[in-house]
Design an enzyme around this catalytic site. Structure first.
Site, PDB file in Angstrom:
ATOM      1  N   CYS A  70      26.974  99.014  59.964  1.00 36.99           N
ATOM      2  CA  CYS A  70      27.906  99.414  61.010  1.00 36.99           C
ATOM      3  C   CYS A  70      27.690 100.874  61.401  1.00 36.99           C
ATOM      4  CB  CYS A  70      29.352  99.172  60.589  1.00 36.99           C
ATOM      5  SG  CYS A  70      29.830 100.022  59.078  1.00 36.99           S
TER       6      CYS A  70
ATOM      7  N   GLN B 191      33.649  99.586  50.985  1.00 37.23           N
ATOM      8  CA  GLN B 191      32.956  99.841  49.726  1.00 37.23           C
ATOM      9  C   GLN B 191      33.882 100.426  48.667  1.00 37.23           C
ATOM     10  OE1 GLN B 191      29.109 101.732  50.126  1.00 37.23           O
ATOM     11  NE2 GLN B 191      29.350 102.776  48.163  1.00 37.23           N
TER      12      GLN B 191
ATOM     13  N   CYS C  76      31.074  94.793  55.996  1.00 39.00           N
ATOM     14  CA  CYS C  76      32.102  95.724  56.445  1.00 39.00           C
ATOM     15  C   CYS C  76      33.230  94.953  57.115  1.00 39.00           C
ATOM     16  CB  CYS C  76      31.467  96.700  57.429  1.00 39.00           C
ATOM     17  SG  CYS C  76      32.621  97.612  58.439  1.00 39.00           S
ATOM     18  N   GLU C  77      34.449  95.188  56.676  1.00 35.15           N
ATOM     19  CA  GLU C  77      35.578  94.465  57.241  1.00 35.15           C
ATOM     20  C   GLU C  77      35.936  94.953  58.643  1.00 35.15           C
ATOM     21  OE1 GLU C  77      39.498  96.718  55.469  1.00 35.15           O
ATOM     22  OE2 GLU C  77      38.552  95.221  54.214  1.00 35.15           O
ATOM     23  N   HIS C  78      35.393  96.074  59.055  1.00 32.95           N
ATOM     24  CA  HIS C  78      35.703  96.593  60.391  1.00 32.95           C
ATOM     25  C   HIS C  78      34.779  96.061  61.473  1.00 32.95           C
ATOM     26  CE1 HIS C  78      37.252 100.027  57.752  1.00 32.95           C
ATOM     27  NE2 HIS C  78      38.273  99.290  58.108  1.00 32.95           N
ATOM     28  N   HIS C  79      33.512  95.767  61.114  1.00 33.49           N
ATOM     29  CA  HIS C  79      32.540  95.313  62.111  1.00 33.49           C
ATOM     30  C   HIS C  79      31.831  94.020  61.734  1.00 33.49           C
ATOM     31  CE1 HIS C  79      32.879  99.739  62.520  1.00 33.49           C
ATOM     32  NE2 HIS C  79      33.001  99.417  63.783  1.00 33.49           N
TER      33      HIS C  79
ATOM     34  N   HIS D 286      25.265 101.095  55.181  1.00 36.62           N
ATOM     35  CA  HIS D 286      26.195 100.339  56.017  1.00 36.62           C
ATOM     36  C   HIS D 286      25.604 100.130  57.413  1.00 36.62           C
ATOM     37  CE1 HIS D 286      29.908 100.701  53.440  1.00 36.62           C
ATOM     38  NE2 HIS D 286      29.003 101.413  52.794  1.00 36.62           N
TER      39      HIS D 286
END
Length: 192
Positions: free
Chosen positions: A153, A123, A82-85, A151
């Site tokens: 995250c 995704q 995940c690019e956010h976490h 996920h």
């Protein structure tokens, strides 16, 4: 993609900082080699930045004896992040296409999934990248990609809902536009 602007030593220093920030001592016996291990594992986990997944699709086979039905490879296991976490996304991809006059080796479809998967992303983006690469390189009549993934995250932190999975799809060409072809692809992707 960007060039790696920092060295291995700088990456290890960043890991030491995170260990300290988490509340532990990076000089502790069990952690002293962790920064080097993390940097090496990140190099492997994010290997998708060092490759061009589209290149895997360039070697094709034209001797298909008139085969003109869907080609579907199911249950391609992958790990992404995940690019956010920066936490793992673990799942399965189902990839199919309706060839025009050439096919690609099935291991290449798995390599495309792995190549796009080994990057920081969401995704939805990964699903579209896989489908678009197949469409652009193979020029089939249509492409279908369905991805199901859990996920971390969302399951390990935040809302903490273990077992929840996200399903995304990208359908192109006749796989999108022809209801019978779309239904056939989705049935085959489900294993039916």
């Amino acid at each position: 993609m960007t060039d790696r602007p920092i060295s291995q030593a700088e990456a290890e220093a960043a890991v030491r900082t995170l260990i300290q920030w988490a509340g532990d001592d990076p000089a502790r016996e069990g952690l002293v080699d962790t920064p080097a291990r993390v940097a090496r594992s990140y190099r492997e986990l994010f290997a998708g930045y060092d490759e061009c997944p589209r290149a895997y699709l360039e070697r094709t086979f034209e001797e298909v004896a008139g085969y003109d039905e869907l080609v579907v490879l199911r249950d391609i296991r992958f790990v992404s992040f995940c690019e956010h976490h920066m936490l793992p996304v673990v799942g399965k991809a189902h990839v199919g296409y309706l060839p025009t006059n050439r096919v690609v080796g099935i291991s290449k479809l798995a390599r495309v999934v792995k190549g796009f998967g080994r990057r920081l992303q969401i995704q939805e983006k990964m699903t579209a990248e896989i489908a678009n690469a197949i469409q652009e390189v193979l020029e089939p009549q249509g492409v279908g990609v369905v991805i199901e993934a859990e996920h971390s995250c969302m399951t390990l932190r935040g809302v903490e809902v273990p077992g929840a999975s996200l399903t995304t799809s990208c359908l192109l060409g006749v796989v999108r536009d022809d209801p019978r072809t779309r239904e056939e692809f989705l049935r085959l992707a489900r294993g039916g």
